[in-house]
Design a protein around this motif. Structure first.
Motif, PDB file in Angstrom:
ATOM      1  N   SER A 356       0.838  -1.191   0.000  1.00 23.23           N
ATOM      2  CA  SER A 356       0.000   0.000   0.000  1.00 23.23           C
ATOM      3  C   SER A 356       0.873   1.242   0.000  1.00 23.23           C
ATOM      4  O   SER A 356       2.019   1.220   0.484  1.00 23.23           O
ATOM      5  N   THR A 358      -0.113   3.894   1.599  1.00 27.65           N
ATOM      6  CA  THR A 358      -0.486   4.654   2.777  1.00 27.65           C
ATOM      7  C   THR A 358       0.725   4.938   3.655  1.00 27.65           C
ATOM      8  O   THR A 358       1.638   4.128   3.766  1.00 27.65           O
ATOM      9  N   SER A 362      -0.720   0.970   9.910  1.00 28.93           N
ATOM     10  CA  SER A 362      -1.649  -0.164   9.988  1.00 28.93           C
ATOM     11  C   SER A 362      -2.767   0.016   8.984  1.00 28.93           C
ATOM     12  O   SER A 362      -3.068   1.130   8.533  1.00 28.93           O
ATOM     13  N   ILE A 363      -3.361  -1.087   8.609  1.00 23.11           N
ATOM     14  CA  ILE A 363      -4.550  -1.108   7.772  1.00 23.11           C
ATOM     15  C   ILE A 363      -5.594  -1.988   8.462  1.00 23.11           C
ATOM     16  O   ILE A 363      -5.282  -2.725   9.400  1.00 23.11           O
ATOM     17  N   GLU A 374      -6.958  -5.654  12.521  1.00 24.61           N
ATOM     18  CA  GLU A 374      -5.981  -4.598  12.272  1.00 24.61           C
ATOM     19  C   GLU A 374      -4.626  -5.226  11.972  1.00 24.61           C
ATOM     20  O   GLU A 374      -4.162  -6.106  12.691  1.00 24.61           O
ATOM     21  N   ARG A 377       2.297  -2.691   9.758  1.00 24.99           N
ATOM     22  CA  ARG A 377       3.272  -2.713   8.677  1.00 24.99           C
ATOM     23  C   ARG A 377       4.411  -3.670   9.016  1.00 24.99           C
ATOM     24  O   ARG A 377       4.909  -3.690  10.140  1.00 24.99           O
ATOM     25  N   ARG A 397      -9.119  -1.824   4.123  1.00 25.71           N
ATOM     26  CA  ARG A 397      -9.511  -0.445   4.375  1.00 25.71           C
ATOM     27  C   ARG A 397      -8.314   0.333   4.920  1.00 25.71           C
ATOM     28  O   ARG A 397      -7.584  -0.155   5.771  1.00 25.71           O
ATOM     29  N   GLU A 398      -8.167   1.533   4.409  1.00 27.24           N
ATOM     30  CA  GLU A 398      -7.122   2.440   4.871  1.00 27.24           C
ATOM     31  C   GLU A 398      -7.769   3.752   5.273  1.00 27.24           C
ATOM     32  O   GLU A 398      -8.420   4.400   4.456  1.00 27.24           O
ATOM     33  N   LYS A 399      -7.612   4.094   6.538  1.00 23.90           N
ATOM     34  CA  LYS A 399      -8.223   5.294   7.101  1.00 23.90           C
ATOM     35  C   LYS A 399      -9.733   5.290   6.896  1.00 23.90           C
ATOM     36  O   LYS A 399     -10.343   6.322   6.559  1.00 23.90           O
ATOM     37  N   THR A 403      -9.905   0.255  -0.076  1.00 23.23           N
ATOM     38  CA  THR A 403      -8.907   0.504  -1.118  1.00 23.23           C
ATOM     39  C   THR A 403      -8.596  -0.728  -1.964  1.00 23.23           C
ATOM     40  O   THR A 403      -7.860  -0.623  -2.944  1.00 23.23           O
TER      41      THR A 403
END
Length: 469
Positions: A356, A358, A362-363, A374, A377, A397-399, A403
């Motif tokens: 990612s 991002t 974390s994602i 959760e 990285r 999901r990111e934030k 995604t």
């Protein structure tokens, strides 16, 4: 029955901790496990009771993936394979769904033990969740459906470090390459700057191309080296060979797809000695001159010759049509675009390394059962997720924003073949399955007690009826 020992058999002080006693070992299983080696049964008498039936019916989705169309590179195709694990021919309807909408269907008849390949064109589909489903009724439902995903491509970041290479710049300036990548070019002096060291160590780039230069340390990225070897001792090269002739190319590798090298001439090249696990892409009569090898989750592509140099001309490949095709393949393969577009699937229990852009640490992963997990990285600038015990589609999901997706499918012939294994192998002993059941003692005292109680109640009832009458 099979007691242990105090140490190794070769030890002079070794002794058996107890005397073996005869005993029976009952194995209730379908036998779908590897042979047991380096084991002695001793006084154990194995009795294998197969679980399952030879007449079980099962038609499974054995594979499901997507790829770009062979002719139209802007269109995708979905490919599936249906296998019949039963003993009778089966006719099933196979449906293709995109984002839960039925878009295509085919009816196939598959002979027992055979498989059928299917192809579905995906016109106008660039992203989404794909589901392949069979309509037949069998004894195992979990492999009647499979998923794969098309994730929207994210522009990858490519760094080109070169003293100047016009053919390379032109090959990276095509519309298709520019649609896939954000390309930044610097001279070899850039390798000594602190901002390069920081970005290379943090995995800020998806792909770094080193043209006639190399870094002191390998970056956290896929790489391509032109006329240089990667840092370290893993790669070796021989002395330059004059006019080596190309004798073979690895057409099966994605990097060499539609790359025709028959009209390419090399004036000089260094034969490569890649590390173990590498794949030779271009071979000559002097040895390999192009190879790709793994490195801690990344891959390094090495060319043993110069593409362009103002002082000398080592090859005419730069003016051949196959060179920009090769560079496009490079963007899709090493740059990470292919994995982003067609993330495919993994089997239950396998780890997914999600990449990612991002900046977060974390994602969030939404499970098929609607639970969440959760994921932090990892060391290779990816998010390793190992909670893939459920089959189905996982959403990343990111934030708080979705995604991408990836899928988990069974795709296991041992699980889909429901008939039990006829024989097990334990050490040097073959254990055949027993179809019959051994007689066992039945406790009937409860039935006798109930019968005696019923007789007493009946006598009491008759006695009372006689008295009152």
């Amino acid at each position: 029955a099979n007691p242990g020992r105090s140490s190794n058999v070769e030890d002079s002080q070794d002794f058996q901790v107890a005397a073996p006693v005869e005993a029976k070992l009952y194995i209730f299983s379908d036998g779908k496990f590897p042979d047991v080696s380096n084991f002695s049964l001793g006084k154990l008498e194995p009795i294998y009771e197969p679980i399952g039936t030879e007449t079980a019916k099962n038609v499974a989705v054995a594979a499901f993936t997507t790829a770009r169309h062979e002719v139209n590179a802007d269109m995708f195709q979905a490919f599936g394979r249906i296998e019949n694990y039963g003993l009778e021919a089966a006719t099933v309807d196979v449906e293709l769904h995109v984002d839960d909408q039925l878009v295509d269907a085919q009816r196939v008849t598959i002979e027992p033990g055979d498989s059928e390949g299917l192809a579905f064109p995906l016109e106008g589909v660039q992203s989404g969740v794909l589901k392949l489903k069979t309509g037949g009724k069998d004894h195992l439902a979990i492999d009647d459906v499979a998923w794969t995903t098309l994730n929207p491509p994210h522009p990858m970041k490519v760094l080109v470090v070169t003293p100047g290479n016009r053919p390379l710049a032109l090959a990276l300036a095509t519309d298709k390459v520019r649609a896939l990548a954000e390309i930044v070019e610097h001279g070899p002096d850039y390798l000594k700057r602190p901002d390069y060291e920081k970005q290379a160590a943090s995995g800020n780039f998806d792909l770094i191309i080193y043209d006639r230069c190399r870094p002191e340390q390998m970056p956290q990225a896929d790489t391509m080296f032109i006329a240089r070897l990667p840092a370290g001792d893993a790669w070796k090269a021989g002395q330059p060979a004059a006019a080596p002739q190309i004798i073979d190319t690895n057409r099966a590798h994605p990097l060499m797809q539609i790359v025709e090298m028959g009209d390419v001439v090399l004036a000089e090249a260094r034969p490569l000695a890649p590390p173990a696990g590498s794949t030779v892409l271009i071979d000559t009569n002097a040895g390999p001159v192009c190879a790709i090898g793994p490195r801690e989750g990344y891959e390094d592509l090495v060319l043993g010759f110069t593409i362009y140099d103002q002082e000398q001309l080592d090859t005419n490949w730069a003016v051949r049509a196959s060179f920009p095709v090769f560079m496009l393949n490079l963007m899709e393969y090493l740059g990470g675009t292919r994995s982003a577009l067609t993330s495919g699937s993994v089997q239950p229990g396998q780890t997914v390394a999600w990449r990612s852009d991002t900046a977060g640490q974390s994602i969030e992963v939404l499970l098929p059962s609607k639970g969440t997990a959760e994921v932090g990285r990892g060391k290779l600038n990816a998010f390793p997720f190992s909670g893939t015990s459920e089959v189905g589609v996982y959403e990343v999901r990111e934030k708080g924003k979705a995604t991408g997706h990836f899928a988990v499918n069974l795709f296991d012939p041992l699980e889909s073949a429901l008939h039990p294994r006829p024989e097990l192998k334990i050490g040097d002993t073959s254990v055949a399955g027993k179809a019959e059941r051994e007689p066992a003692r039945q406790d009937v005292w409860k039935l006798v007690l109930l019968a005696g109680l019923a007789v007493l109640l009946l006598e009491w009832y008759i006695y009372n009826r006689r008295v009152y009458i």
